[in-house]
Design an enzyme around this catalytic site. Structure first.
Site, PDB file in Angstrom:
ATOM      1  N   CYS A  31       2.651  -2.096   8.660  1.00  0.00           N
ATOM      2  CA  CYS A  31       4.095  -2.221   9.232  1.00  0.00           C
ATOM      3  C   CYS A  31       4.607  -2.333  11.141  1.00  0.00           C
ATOM      4  O   CYS A  31       4.401  -2.740  10.986  1.00  0.00           O
ATOM      5  CB  CYS A  31       4.825  -1.834   8.240  1.00  0.00           C
ATOM      6  N   HIS A  77       3.096  -4.082   3.478  1.00  0.00           N
ATOM      7  CA  HIS A  77       2.875  -2.784   2.712  1.00  0.00           C
ATOM      8  C   HIS A  77       1.442  -3.477   2.001  1.00  0.00           C
ATOM      9  O   HIS A  77       1.962  -3.678   0.566  1.00  0.00           O
ATOM     10  CB  HIS A  77       4.329  -2.192   2.312  1.00  0.00           C
ATOM     11  N   GLU A 116       0.289  -0.948   0.571  1.00  0.00           N
ATOM     12  CA  GLU A 116      -0.210  -0.067  -0.461  1.00  0.00           C
ATOM     13  C   GLU A 116       0.870   0.152  -1.384  1.00  0.00           C
ATOM     14  O   GLU A 116       1.482   0.729  -2.803  1.00  0.00           O
ATOM     15  CB  GLU A 116      -0.272   1.307   0.395  1.00  0.00           C
TER      16      GLU A 116
END
Length: 195
Positions: A81, A178, A180
């Site tokens: 990001c 993202h 994750e």
């Protein structure tokens, strides 16, 4: 076992990146220690927040030189990001603040559509891609990078315009989305990158 270092400069998504690594039984350390960064096997730069605040924190913690040294040494580096955006020279979010300038180019604000873009969006990979598949990832962004050298782009995404959603160059991988927070697609990406 890889010695993974997550750079600690106050970003909000450090814990979720750490949780992802834990799920693979990968040992990691969250640190702002220059020696640990320079002796890491792999480095993750998680980003959330404002371009100016992030660069200010990196300055405060004397992390700019170690990050650049680590990249120059060839240590595999993953930016997430804002961790993608700060690799470039400047951002419309903070016009008077210099980025790390590892790549030529700038960070632009979306001019059309609601910002930030929040939610799942599809990526389209380029021939410069090693780790990704054409699938959906989770985004939260009002800004996107515009690299001067388009050859470093590894995927694009459409949000009213086509924009660069990830890059790859030598030891550097960085993504606007993202991983994750991207469920199975993110897990697969991390697994490939961790190796």
């Amino acid at each position: 076992m890889n010695k993974v270092v997550i750079i600690d400069y106050g970003a909000g998504n450090v814990k979720s990146v750490g949780n992802m690594l834990t799920s693979f039984n990968v040992e990691y350390e969250i640190t702002s220690d220059e020696n640990k960064i320079l002796s890491a096997d792999k480095i993750i730069f998680p980003g959330q927040g404002h371009f100016e605040q992030s660069m200010s924190k990196l300055n405060e913690k004397n992390l700019i030189v170690p990050i650049k040294k680590a990249v120059q040494k060839g240590i595999p580096f993953l930016g997430i990001c804002l961790g993608l955006q700060i690799l470039f020279e400047k951002s419309e979010e903070a016009p008077n603040v210099a980025g790390l300038s590892i790549f030529e180019g700038e960070v632009k604000k979306f001019q059309i559509g609601k910002t930030p873009q929040i939610g799942w969006n599809n990526i389209t990979t380029t021939k410069n891609n090693t780790y990704l598949k054409d699938e959906y990832f989770y985004f939260v962004n009002s800004y996107y990078v515009l690299p001067k050298n388009e050859d470093i782009i590894s995927s694009t995404t459409n949000y009213h315009i086509d924009f660069c959603s990830s890059i790859e160059y030598k030891n550097i991988v960085a993504c606007q989305f993202h991983p994750e927070k991207s469920a199975k697609a993110g897990v697969e990406f991390f697994k490939k990158w961790i190796g």
